[in-house]
Motif scaffolding. Sequence first.
Motif, PDB file in Angstrom:
ATOM      1  N   ILE A   1     -16.039   3.957  52.350  1.00  0.00           N
ATOM      2  CA  ILE A   1     -14.631   3.500  52.657  1.00  0.00           C
ATOM      3  C   ILE A   1     -13.787   4.570  52.291  1.00  0.00           C
ATOM      4  O   ILE A   1     -13.960   5.270  51.371  1.00  0.00           O
ATOM      5  CB  ILE A   1     -14.303   2.164  52.223  1.00  0.00           C
ATOM      6  N   GLU A   2     -12.634   4.772  53.162  1.00  0.00           N
ATOM      7  CA  GLU A   2     -11.785   5.856  52.905  1.00  0.00           C
ATOM      8  C   GLU A   2     -10.524   5.066  51.847  1.00  0.00           C
ATOM      9  O   GLU A   2     -10.287   4.187  51.957  1.00  0.00           O
ATOM     10  CB  GLU A   2     -10.979   6.507  53.940  1.00  0.00           C
ATOM     11  N   THR A   3     -10.193   6.233  50.941  1.00  0.00           N
ATOM     12  CA  THR A   3      -8.954   5.743  50.013  1.00  0.00           C
ATOM     13  C   THR A   3      -7.697   6.231  50.284  1.00  0.00           C
ATOM     14  O   THR A   3      -7.649   7.233  51.293  1.00  0.00           O
ATOM     15  CB  THR A   3      -9.295   6.160  48.465  1.00  0.00           C
ATOM     16  N   SER A   4      -6.593   5.738  49.700  1.00  0.00           N
ATOM     17  CA  SER A   4      -5.431   6.085  50.046  1.00  0.00           C
ATOM     18  C   SER A   4      -5.137   7.665  49.735  1.00  0.00           C
ATOM     19  O   SER A   4      -3.989   8.132  50.066  1.00  0.00           O
ATOM     20  CB  SER A   4      -4.348   5.149  49.754  1.00  0.00           C
ATOM     21  N   ASP A   5      -5.495   8.196  48.958  1.00  0.00           N
ATOM     22  CA  ASP A   5      -5.386   9.577  48.320  1.00  0.00           C
ATOM     23  C   ASP A   5      -6.150  10.307  49.281  1.00  0.00           C
ATOM     24  O   ASP A   5      -6.243  11.870  48.973  1.00  0.00           O
ATOM     25  CB  ASP A   5      -5.761   9.745  46.891  1.00  0.00           C
ATOM     26  N   GLY A   6      -7.021  10.109  50.375  1.00  0.00           N
ATOM     27  CA  GLY A   6      -7.669  11.040  50.954  1.00  0.00           C
ATOM     28  C   GLY A   6      -9.205  11.357  50.481  1.00  0.00           C
ATOM     29  O   GLY A   6      -9.884  12.176  51.145  1.00  0.00           O
ATOM     30  N   GLY A   7      -9.688  10.504  49.693  1.00  0.00           N
ATOM     31  CA  GLY A   7     -10.666  10.479  49.155  1.00  0.00           C
ATOM     32  C   GLY A   7     -11.661   9.469  49.752  1.00  0.00           C
ATOM     33  O   GLY A   7     -11.181   8.741  50.818  1.00  0.00           O
ATOM     34  N   TYR A   8     -12.767   9.136  49.104  1.00  0.00           N
ATOM     35  CA  TYR A   8     -13.861   8.154  49.705  1.00  0.00           C
ATOM     36  C   TYR A   8     -14.398   7.438  48.547  1.00  0.00           C
ATOM     37  O   TYR A   8     -14.834   8.150  47.430  1.00  0.00           O
ATOM     38  CB  TYR A   8     -14.893   9.007  50.347  1.00  0.00           C
TER      39      TYR A   8
ATOM     40  N   LYS B   1     -16.660   7.734  43.299  1.00  0.00           N
ATOM     41  CA  LYS B   1     -15.626   8.215  43.985  1.00  0.00           C
ATOM     42  C   LYS B   1     -15.761   9.808  44.412  1.00  0.00           C
ATOM     43  O   LYS B   1     -16.139  10.482  43.301  1.00  0.00           O
ATOM     44  CB  LYS B   1     -14.357   8.084  43.102  1.00  0.00           C
ATOM     45  N   LEU B   2     -15.440   9.985  45.654  1.00  0.00           N
ATOM     46  CA  LEU B   2     -15.599  11.333  45.986  1.00  0.00           C
ATOM     47  C   LEU B   2     -14.181  11.785  46.325  1.00  0.00           C
ATOM     48  O   LEU B   2     -13.255  11.189  46.979  1.00  0.00           O
ATOM     49  CB  LEU B   2     -16.422  11.466  47.435  1.00  0.00           C
ATOM     50  N   GLY B   3     -14.018  13.207  46.189  1.00  0.00           N
ATOM     51  CA  GLY B   3     -12.778  13.738  46.614  1.00  0.00           C
ATOM     52  C   GLY B   3     -12.545  13.989  48.012  1.00  0.00           C
ATOM     53  O   GLY B   3     -13.696  13.785  48.503  1.00  0.00           O
ATOM     54  N   ALA B   4     -11.371  14.471  48.450  1.00  0.00           N
ATOM     55  CA  ALA B   4     -11.444  14.953  50.034  1.00  0.00           C
ATOM     56  C   ALA B   4     -12.519  16.084  50.390  1.00  0.00           C
ATOM     57  O   ALA B   4     -12.776  16.046  51.468  1.00  0.00           O
ATOM     58  CB  ALA B   4     -10.147  15.432  50.244  1.00  0.00           C
ATOM     59  N   ASN B   5     -12.994  16.823  49.443  1.00  0.00           N
ATOM     60  CA  ASN B   5     -13.854  17.898  49.804  1.00  0.00           C
ATOM     61  C   ASN B   5     -15.271  17.418  49.364  1.00  0.00           C
ATOM     62  O   ASN B   5     -16.338  18.148  49.468  1.00  0.00           O
ATOM     63  CB  ASN B   5     -13.764  19.053  48.918  1.00  0.00           C
ATOM     64  N   GLY B   6     -15.588  16.240  49.035  1.00  0.00           N
ATOM     65  CA  GLY B   6     -16.992  15.401  48.835  1.00  0.00           C
ATOM     66  C   GLY B   6     -17.353  15.785  47.447  1.00  0.00           C
ATOM     67  O   GLY B   6     -18.508  15.159  46.825  1.00  0.00           O
ATOM     68  N   ASP B   7     -16.473  16.275  46.516  1.00  0.00           N
ATOM     69  CA  ASP B   7     -16.869  16.526  45.004  1.00  0.00           C
ATOM     70  C   ASP B   7     -16.930  15.023  44.415  1.00  0.00           C
ATOM     71  O   ASP B   7     -16.192  14.037  44.736  1.00  0.00           O
ATOM     72  CB  ASP B   7     -16.060  17.305  44.295  1.00  0.00           C
TER      73      ASP B   7
END
Length: 494
Positions: free
Chosen positions: A48-55, A72-78
């Motif tokens: 699911i996507e989060t409000s901060d652009g992560g997942y 929790k993944l950042g926008a770049n998948g980290d």
Amino acid sequence: MKNSVKHLLLILLTAFANFSFAQIQWQKEYIYSNHAINNTVETARTTIETSDGGYLVGGIAEKSPRVAYMAKLGANGDSLWVRYYGSTYGNFNNLAKLYRDNSNELYGVFETITGRLSFVKLNETNGDTISKFYGPMGPASGYSYLAHTQLPNGDYVLSYTQSSASIVKCFTPGNITANWTHDYAGEVIAVTSIIQDGSDVVMSGYAGADWWMFDLAVTKLAASDGTVHWTKKYKRNAIWKDQRVGLVKNNAGNYLVACSWSQNNILYPSVIRMASNNGDSLSISILTTHNGNPVNFGFCDDLVPFANGFVAAGEIDQDFDDVMGDPQNVAQMALFCINDNGQILNAYAMNQVGPYYNGSIYTGSYAWGLACIPTSDNQVLVVGKGNYLAPNNGWISALGDAYVVKIAPETLGLKENSELTGLTAWPNPSNGTVQISASEIMEKITVFNQLGAKVFELNPSSKITSIDLSDNPGIYFYQVYGKNASGSGKLIIR
């Protein structure tokens, strides 16, 4: 229905020689398991996507014993953090689904070692458990979550397996007594997708006793009391056991069913278009080749709205030569682009996910996509399972690991006409009321929720209009149709 196949009006055999339609933005392998344990089954099953652009992604990890995890993944998948939900959190062994309820609260459906299902309210910033409630299960053993949908009144329609049969129940959160039950005992059916359609719910899954190829089954029933309107079945044309049969409603009001279709004892990725009033087949699209080579096996799984059509996660098996030049059959995580009529327009098999060891492909390597979501930047996130190939006492061992891939699909194939110019939605994010405008008259606006269910439709016949979703916060996808063009976008309602 014995002669269902005779109602197929169109067979679309799709081939894409030397064709690629996507660009991978990033791909990540996440090793959350203990590889000292044999036969690890780590899988990313939900995202699911989060409000901060992560997942957020969730699934199964082997920690001796098996536990559920959410990362929790950042926008770049980290990978920023990971939480494990073992005995401390109620013996959870699988996080089967992440979703937002009618109040936009984040929930996870957790399976436990005793078989009971827990609906757990989660803190998306750190993964903490806030609260939980149980669905109506019965004997607390032998259950496995398959699918659910939440009705506008807050009730849930839930499917799960009990031994080799599937049970569907409607219940009110916090009340373990079901409002109604639909029992498929004796039919050996698994209901893997459920969508709401007005006052009804539609369910897709598979039936039959074959471990290899099952029968496709689609049922429409009343959400109020479970009264069955119709059920359609197709002999040996559904999906391999344990995978989903995806289900959405298209713009024309028909149902699209993502599954596998059997030809010459081979299962191919396919999408069936069915009439909503009686379930009759209208067309089927079958992918028998990819990049000019035969497909040995495959399926379409999760099915969600994207652009002017839909995308589906799944699998494509094809032959590759190993380091010795010998042909090997390798399963690949796949993404499919599907138009509103249910035709598979494009397919992208990610054979770089999982099957390699030291640059070479080895027998038995496999990977598959189990879920996908459209992202706020008009790309697609695919999650699933791949192989971690490692030397082990002179052998190459294939250990299951979670894989997540972000893709920028070429969506031109999904656009049946030109792009609608000047299409704007504001404010976005919004507290509920959104203005939508375009440079030409908008003839129709359709809004879908994250589960692919149509929640709003309007025929404005104007260049500007407003829609009100204030009663149902969440993430939505909209499609706008003009006379000669169309466009789409994403809405965030807080």
